[in-house]
Design a protein around this motif. Sequence first.
Motif, PDB file in Angstrom:
ATOM      1  N   ASN A 298      14.551 -46.218 -42.608  1.00  0.00           N
ATOM      2  CA  ASN A 298      15.302 -46.621 -41.410  1.00  0.00           C
ATOM      3  C   ASN A 298      14.436 -47.343 -40.383  1.00  0.00           C
ATOM      4  O   ASN A 298      14.429 -47.005 -39.192  1.00  0.00           O
ATOM      5  N   ASN A 299      13.669 -48.322 -40.862  1.00  0.00           N
ATOM      6  CA  ASN A 299      12.830 -49.160 -39.996  1.00  0.00           C
ATOM      7  C   ASN A 299      11.735 -48.397 -39.260  1.00  0.00           C
ATOM      8  O   ASN A 299      11.267 -48.830 -38.199  1.00  0.00           O
ATOM      9  N   LEU A 300      11.334 -47.269 -39.809  1.00  0.00           N
ATOM     10  CA  LEU A 300      10.211 -46.504 -39.284  1.00  0.00           C
ATOM     11  C   LEU A 300       9.278 -46.176 -40.442  1.00  0.00           C
ATOM     12  O   LEU A 300       9.718 -46.024 -41.580  1.00  0.00           O
ATOM     13  N   VAL A 301       8.000 -46.077 -40.143  1.00  0.00           N
ATOM     14  CA  VAL A 301       7.031 -45.633 -41.142  1.00  0.00           C
ATOM     15  C   VAL A 301       6.669 -44.179 -40.841  1.00  0.00           C
ATOM     16  O   VAL A 301       6.357 -43.824 -39.697  1.00  0.00           O
ATOM     17  N   TYR A 302       6.744 -43.351 -41.872  1.00  0.00           N
ATOM     18  CA  TYR A 302       6.379 -41.943 -41.739  1.00  0.00           C
ATOM     19  C   TYR A 302       5.046 -41.713 -42.447  1.00  0.00           C
ATOM     20  O   TYR A 302       4.845 -42.168 -43.579  1.00  0.00           O
TER      21      TYR A 302
ATOM     22  N   LYS B 201       3.714 -30.248 -36.525  1.00  0.00           N
ATOM     23  CA  LYS B 201       2.517 -29.708 -37.162  1.00  0.00           C
ATOM     24  C   LYS B 201       2.951 -28.613 -38.119  1.00  0.00           C
ATOM     25  O   LYS B 201       3.755 -27.752 -37.785  1.00  0.00           O
ATOM     26  N   SER B 202       2.392 -28.628 -39.311  1.00  0.00           N
ATOM     27  CA  SER B 202       2.766 -27.667 -40.341  1.00  0.00           C
ATOM     28  C   SER B 202       2.316 -26.252 -39.975  1.00  0.00           C
ATOM     29  O   SER B 202       1.273 -26.075 -39.344  1.00  0.00           O
TER      30      SER B 202
ATOM     31  N   GLU C 190      -1.858 -31.857 -42.087  1.00  0.00           N
ATOM     32  CA  GLU C 190      -1.121 -30.824 -41.368  1.00  0.00           C
ATOM     33  C   GLU C 190       0.022 -31.354 -40.519  1.00  0.00           C
ATOM     34  O   GLU C 190       0.740 -30.554 -39.914  1.00  0.00           O
ATOM     35  N   HIS C 191       0.196 -32.653 -40.448  1.00  0.00           N
ATOM     36  CA  HIS C 191       1.165 -33.228 -39.515  1.00  0.00           C
ATOM     37  C   HIS C 191       2.072 -34.248 -40.200  1.00  0.00           C
ATOM     38  O   HIS C 191       1.734 -34.786 -41.253  1.00  0.00           O
ATOM     39  N   ILE C 192       3.204 -34.523 -39.545  1.00  0.00           N
ATOM     40  CA  ILE C 192       4.056 -35.661 -39.890  1.00  0.00           C
ATOM     41  C   ILE C 192       4.162 -36.534 -38.645  1.00  0.00           C
ATOM     42  O   ILE C 192       4.439 -36.038 -37.547  1.00  0.00           O
ATOM     43  N   LEU C 193       3.921 -37.832 -38.828  1.00  0.00           N
ATOM     44  CA  LEU C 193       3.975 -38.777 -37.727  1.00  0.00           C
ATOM     45  C   LEU C 193       4.946 -39.895 -38.059  1.00  0.00           C
ATOM     46  O   LEU C 193       5.265 -40.127 -39.224  1.00  0.00           O
ATOM     47  N   LYS C 194       5.410 -40.588 -37.027  1.00  0.00           N
ATOM     48  CA  LYS C 194       6.220 -41.778 -37.270  1.00  0.00           C
ATOM     49  C   LYS C 194       5.661 -42.944 -36.453  1.00  0.00           C
ATOM     50  O   LYS C 194       5.166 -42.770 -35.343  1.00  0.00           O
ATOM     51  N   PHE C 195       5.760 -44.124 -37.057  1.00  0.00           N
ATOM     52  CA  PHE C 195       5.193 -45.352 -36.510  1.00  0.00           C
ATOM     53  C   PHE C 195       6.308 -46.375 -36.436  1.00  0.00           C
ATOM     54  O   PHE C 195       6.967 -46.646 -37.441  1.00  0.00           O
ATOM     55  N   ASP C 196       6.556 -46.927 -35.233  1.00  0.00           N
ATOM     56  CA  ASP C 196       7.694 -47.832 -35.087  1.00  0.00           C
ATOM     57  C   ASP C 196       7.272 -49.291 -34.971  1.00  0.00           C
ATOM     58  O   ASP C 196       6.083 -49.616 -34.949  1.00  0.00           O
ATOM     59  N   GLU C 197       8.282 -50.182 -34.879  1.00  0.00           N
ATOM     60  CA  GLU C 197       8.024 -51.618 -34.868  1.00  0.00           C
ATOM     61  C   GLU C 197       7.286 -52.078 -33.619  1.00  0.00           C
ATOM     62  O   GLU C 197       6.706 -53.158 -33.593  1.00  0.00           O
ATOM     63  N   LEU C 198       7.303 -51.255 -32.571  1.00  0.00           N
ATOM     64  CA  LEU C 198       6.609 -51.603 -31.329  1.00  0.00           C
ATOM     65  C   LEU C 198       5.160 -51.128 -31.339  1.00  0.00           C
ATOM     66  O   LEU C 198       4.437 -51.315 -30.363  1.00  0.00           O
ATOM     67  N   GLY C 199       4.764 -50.481 -32.418  1.00  0.00           N
ATOM     68  CA  GLY C 199       3.394 -50.005 -32.517  1.00  0.00           C
ATOM     69  C   GLY C 199       3.172 -48.615 -31.957  1.00  0.00           C
ATOM     70  O   GLY C 199       2.029 -48.186 -31.799  1.00  0.00           O
TER      71      GLY C 199
END
Length: 265
Positions: free
Chosen positions: A195-199, A220-221, A204-213
């Motif tokens: 959905n236009n986001l990079v995961y 956190k797990s 230990e973590h999950i992050l998301k990176f969007d089109e705006l940087g």
Amino acid sequence: MKNSLITLIILLFFQFINGQEIDLSKWKIDSLPVTLKKLSEANNSKLHWSFSRLNDTIRIVENTHTRINGDKLPFPIDSIKNISGTKYIKTVFNGYLIGYNRGEFGGGLKYVSLYNDYGYHVELINKKEEWKYSYVSRNVREIFEFNGKIYALRGLAHMTLNNGGLYEIIFKDGKWRYQYISTLPGTPSIVFEYNNLVYIVTTEHILKFDELGNLNTILKSPFYWGSLYPTNAFIKDKDIYLAMRKGILIIRNFQIKPSYEWYIK
């Protein structure tokens, strides 16, 4: 054209998954491996899982480690000097970017020309920047394209080390170079687009990176899943599924109020 086709295939893959259920009928739910004993048992398990698509079915299969990932080369990869370990290949307009990871023995990123008659190791635009930020190992964990830009994930989890970083790879002054974007909370294991986001899944973590940087930590797990070597992941509705050693972890409503389910065989 090639990159657009790959992106389309990835999008279709996740659209397909979004309408399917993963069959866990032969699995049993267990308590999370949050204790040192349970985590050690899972770490020593001979079972290591991965998600795979076969025709119209998403299956859970035993993971097979691949030493060469990404695009194909028109020449033998063994003909490239001074790289070894697990490799990640990205085709660019004038050749290939090849990241490599040798664990505690190091790693890096190399450019080679279209016919492998010229090459060099990719460095930071300003080498002094290396000392401005928290230390990040040069081991490349993945190369990916997002929003028309090329990125590399770097890092190493070994003994007391657990570091990671996100870098943009840009062509400047006739050479491919690194540009620092951000350090990561842990070493990156998985990256995928949805959905236009990079995961990005780290140790230990999950992050998301969007089109705006913008790079934001989602959660956190409750345990150090880095020692279970996550293989791949996907999102269905509000849940994220992660395949790793010993079991399958489902995090329900993972972006708002996460709850965890640990399935084993």
